[in-house]
Design a protein around this motif. Structure first.
Motif, PDB file in Angstrom:
ATOM      1  N   LYS A  61       4.981  -5.432   5.310  1.00 25.13           N
ATOM      2  CA  LYS A  61       3.737  -5.498   6.076  1.00 25.13           C
ATOM      3  C   LYS A  61       3.602  -4.320   7.051  1.00 25.13           C
ATOM      4  O   LYS A  61       2.595  -3.628   7.095  1.00 25.13           O
ATOM      5  CB  LYS A  61       3.714  -6.829   6.842  1.00 25.13           C
ATOM      6  N   ASN A 108       2.654  -5.515  -0.949  1.00 25.84           N
ATOM      7  CA  ASN A 108       1.948  -6.690  -0.440  1.00 25.84           C
ATOM      8  C   ASN A 108       2.870  -7.804   0.025  1.00 25.84           C
ATOM      9  O   ASN A 108       2.423  -8.777   0.615  1.00 25.84           O
ATOM     10  CB  ASN A 108       0.972  -7.218  -1.482  1.00 25.84           C
ATOM     11  N   PRO A 135       5.571  -9.700   2.437  1.00 25.03           N
ATOM     12  CA  PRO A 135       5.656  -9.681   3.898  1.00 25.03           C
ATOM     13  C   PRO A 135       6.644  -8.640   4.436  1.00 25.03           C
ATOM     14  O   PRO A 135       6.410  -8.050   5.481  1.00 25.03           O
ATOM     15  CB  PRO A 135       6.138 -11.100   4.249  1.00 25.03           C
TER      16      PRO A 135
END
Ligand code: ADP
Ligand code: MG
Length: 685
Positions: free
Chosen positions: A662, A657, A659
């Motif tokens: 991502k 989760n 960044p």
């Protein structure tokens, strides 16, 4: 980059409606697709040789200087010939072009060029006809070759790619966490995506490929790793004791040690069971997997739970039903077969009886889990010939909220180096012992003109009481120029075998007819079975002693090995005959491997060498989705590297989760998608 997938390919500079159509054939619909359409190969223009050394060889590069500019000459038929003289520093050669003045005209006196082509010696002079030409002081000496289709050349695609790359931002955003790049010594995504198309030199290309191949394998490893670490589903199925020994006396043979060991491993998993068993039984064709499955099923059924046994084809399901009925006679356990040919009313009745717990062992195709079948208390799911069930289907089962023990059986040996990737989420038992009295299967490759002799040989075997399979690559006549099932008797077998001794089997027949033919063959009422590859998986007729495979070039190594495994199922000598007129190097390498060995592990290793790991997984066979970059055997080290990285991510407790993950997360959910749904949901995320 992501948004370029939303830009239609016909918006790209230079792409008209026609080109867009051709590109669509290659699966390229957006600018992003084109950027991800990696070259199939590369031409290296950095190694030069001389005319003398290149002479008689194909596709060589020579660095030359123009010593006489273009002259032209009209020959009969109005054709124009253009000639230039060039020197490689030692010899002078003629460069000849037909009807194309553009290239020779651009080659100027004294200037240096690189020619690529085939050099011949004609009348005491070297000559090279219509070579490819590049400027000697160009910035690059390595060029992409794209998979082309009729209507569009590799060169044209290269031009489009160049325009597409110009639409990328100055620096393409990174997709991988920096620490992984650092630790595993990988180049940036920006560098990779640009250099995979137009590398300046072999070294840059190597770096770019490494990165992109790593990415593909990393996603798999990560997905499978998460599944393995989190699909340890708690179970409340209680298997209290190992009662399998009492089952052994029902079997018509003594089990091998490998079989007993595997049964023990399964039962141990289930007895110690806080978590559901998740085990693969791997054994070459004919190693006796069914008996192992039966013993494990016995244990679960006797503990009061139901067992579902799933096979990839109806033929195999019905065969398993027969085998189980034999093995379980006298055990008091109740077995049923759920198949497509059941009438609706019957089906409903059987379903009710399953739901109320009347049946202990339920056998069918994989429709058993995908349909709305309800069980009373499902304790074990056995899937046979697991390579036909994808990773995603396994996930689907877990997603249904069921947590039975699972045993998957596969006859496709996987090179040891790759077993962890394909079966990364499973524990493994191996049947590494041949059954007592089994002989190797002698394998021959013949041209079609030797077929009559082969048929005589087959006749000899059936006259002596044996049976034969003949496998064709297609069902109907004129299907892609191949020998077909439908007309085989009329065209080829008539006069050798009586019609009533010959049966026909293929996938388009209705299940009842299929069953009937298969039964007749199994009972020995048919001597010869002409079939498509529907017999490839699992079919077990001990008296079948020869298999002849037509258009053998159409099949991969593991498929040929599977087919061959239909014979050699008794202590009598068996034979496999591969029929093919193919001259291709690839198919002949496959035939050589097949005639050289009966060992599935050896063959899988050869297969991997011929195809590369990406292609090896990419076939549906292993249930892993295709990967976008072509790979070679030498890329195995990247598979290992990616695995290390994936394990490190998983062991660090990462939930994807943050960044920096991502992009990876979204790629992961696309890769493990099934019917538009994210099969990994709830497991990975
Ligand atoms: P596969 O591993 O290809 O699924 P099968 O389970 O179909 O192989 O077994 C092949 C044949 O060998 C079957 O006819 C089976 O009954 C027989 N068989 C299995 N185990 C033994 C054994 N221990 N001794 C003798 N025959 C066996
Ligand atoms: Mg089998």
């Amino acid at each position: 980059m992501a948004s370029l997938f939303k830009v239609d390919i016909n918006k790209l500079k230079g792409v008209g409606p026609k080109s867009a159509q051709y590109l669509a054939k290659l699966g390229i619909l957006s600018v992003g697709d084109l950027i991800n359409f990696y070259p199939r190969a590369y031409e290296d223009w950095s190694n030069f040789t001389s005319f003398a050394l290149a002479c008689g060889q194909k596709d060589k590069c020579i660095r030359v200087q123009v010593v006489r500019e273009m002259t032209s000459q009209r020959v009969r038929g109005g054709k124009m010939i253009y000639k230039i003289s060039v020197s490689d520093g030692i010899d002078v050669a003629d460069v000849v072009f037909f009807n194309n003045r553009f290239t020779p005209q651009s080659m100027k006196q004294e200037n240096f060029y690189i020619l690529r082509g085939n050099v011949k010696r004609i009348g005491g002079r070297y000559e090279i006809i219509a070579p490819k030409v590049k400027n000697a002081n160009g910035a690059r000496n390595i060029f992409p070759v794209y998979a082309q289709t009729s209507g569009i050349t590799s060169q044209k695609i290269a031009g489009f790619v160049k325009n597409a790359l110009e639409m990328l931002p100055e620096t393409v955003p990174e997709t991988m966490p920096a620490w992984i790049l650092d630790k595993y010594n990988l180049c940036s995504y920006d560098f990779a995506i640009k250099n995979i198309h137009f590398p300046k030199n072999p070294n840059d290309l190597k770096k770019a490929r490494e990165r992109l191949v790593f990415d593909e394998f990393f996603i798999y490893q990560l997905g499978l790793g998460f599944i393995k670490s989190q699909s340890r589903t708690p179970t409340n199925i209680e298997i209290k004791e190992n009662n399998t020994k009492e089952f052994y006396k029902f079997l018509p043979f003594e089990l091998t040690n490998a079989q007993k060991r595997s049964i023990g491993e399964c039962v141990k998993d289930m007895i110690s069971g806080e978590y559901a068993m998740n085990r693969l039984l791997q054994g070459d064709v004919g190693s006796g997997k069914t008996a192992v499955a039966a013993a494990v099923s016995y244990c679960v059924a006797k503990s009061g739970y139901q067992v579902a046994v799933m096979a990839p084809t109806e033929i195999l399901a019905s065969q398993h039903y027969d085998t189980f009925c034999k093995f379980f006679k006298g055990t008091g356990l109740k077995i049923c077969l759920v198949c497509g040919s059941l009438r609706a009313k019957e089906k409903k009745r059987i379903q009710q009886e399953i739901e109320c717990g009347f049946f202990d062992i339920i056998i069918g195709t994989h429709a058993l889990i995908s349909e709305k079948m309800k069980f009373k208390n499902l304790g074990l799911v056995v899937t046979d010939e697991q390579h036909r069930f994808g990773v995603n289907q396994r996930l689907a089962l877990i997603n249904k909220g069921m947590s039975p023990h699972t045993l998957v059986m596969s006859a496709t040996p996987i090179p040891r180096t790759l077993a962890l990737i394909v079966y990364g989420d499973l524990d493994i038992s191996v049947l590494d012992e041949t059954l007592p009295g089994r002989q190797s299967i002698d394998t021959y490759k013949i041209d079609e003109n030797k077929r009559p002799r082969a048929l005589n040989f087959i006749k000899g075997i059936t006259d002596a009481g044996g049976q034969a399979y003949i496998v064709c690559a297609g069902i109907d006549e004129n299907e892609n120029d191949i020998v077909d099932v439908s007309t085989y008797y009329e065209k080829i077998l008539k006069g050798v075998f009586d019609e009533q001794n010959v049966g026909i089997l293929h996938g388009k027949m209705n299940p009842k007819d299929k069953d009937e033919i298969m039964k007749k063959f199994a009972d020995g009422d048919l001597k010869v079975l002409i079939s498509t590859t529907v017999i490839e998986v699992g079919v077990d007729v001990a008296n079948a002693r020869v298999i002849m495979i037509e258009n053998a070039e159409r099949f991969g190594i593991s498929q040929l090995h599977q087919l061959r495994g239909r014979v050699g199922r008794s202590d009598k000598k068996s034979y496999c005959i591969l029929v093919s007129n193919s001259k291709s190097k690839d198919s002949n390498q496959r035939f050589s491997a097949m005639t050289a060995s009966n060992d599935g592990f050896y063959l899988s290793e050869e297969d991997l060498k011929l195809r590369g790991p990406g292609d090896f997984f990419g076939t549906n066979q292993h249930g892993v989705p295709n990967i976008g970059i072509s790979t070679r055997y030498e890329d195995i080290y990247l598979v290992k590297k990616a695995q290390d990285a994936a394990m490190e991510v998983i062991n660090s407790g990462e939930d994807l989760n943050s960044p920096e993950f991502k992009f990876i997360k979204s790629k992961l959910s696309k890769t493990f998608e099934i019917n538009g749904e994210n099969a990994a949901k709830g497991i990975i995320f």
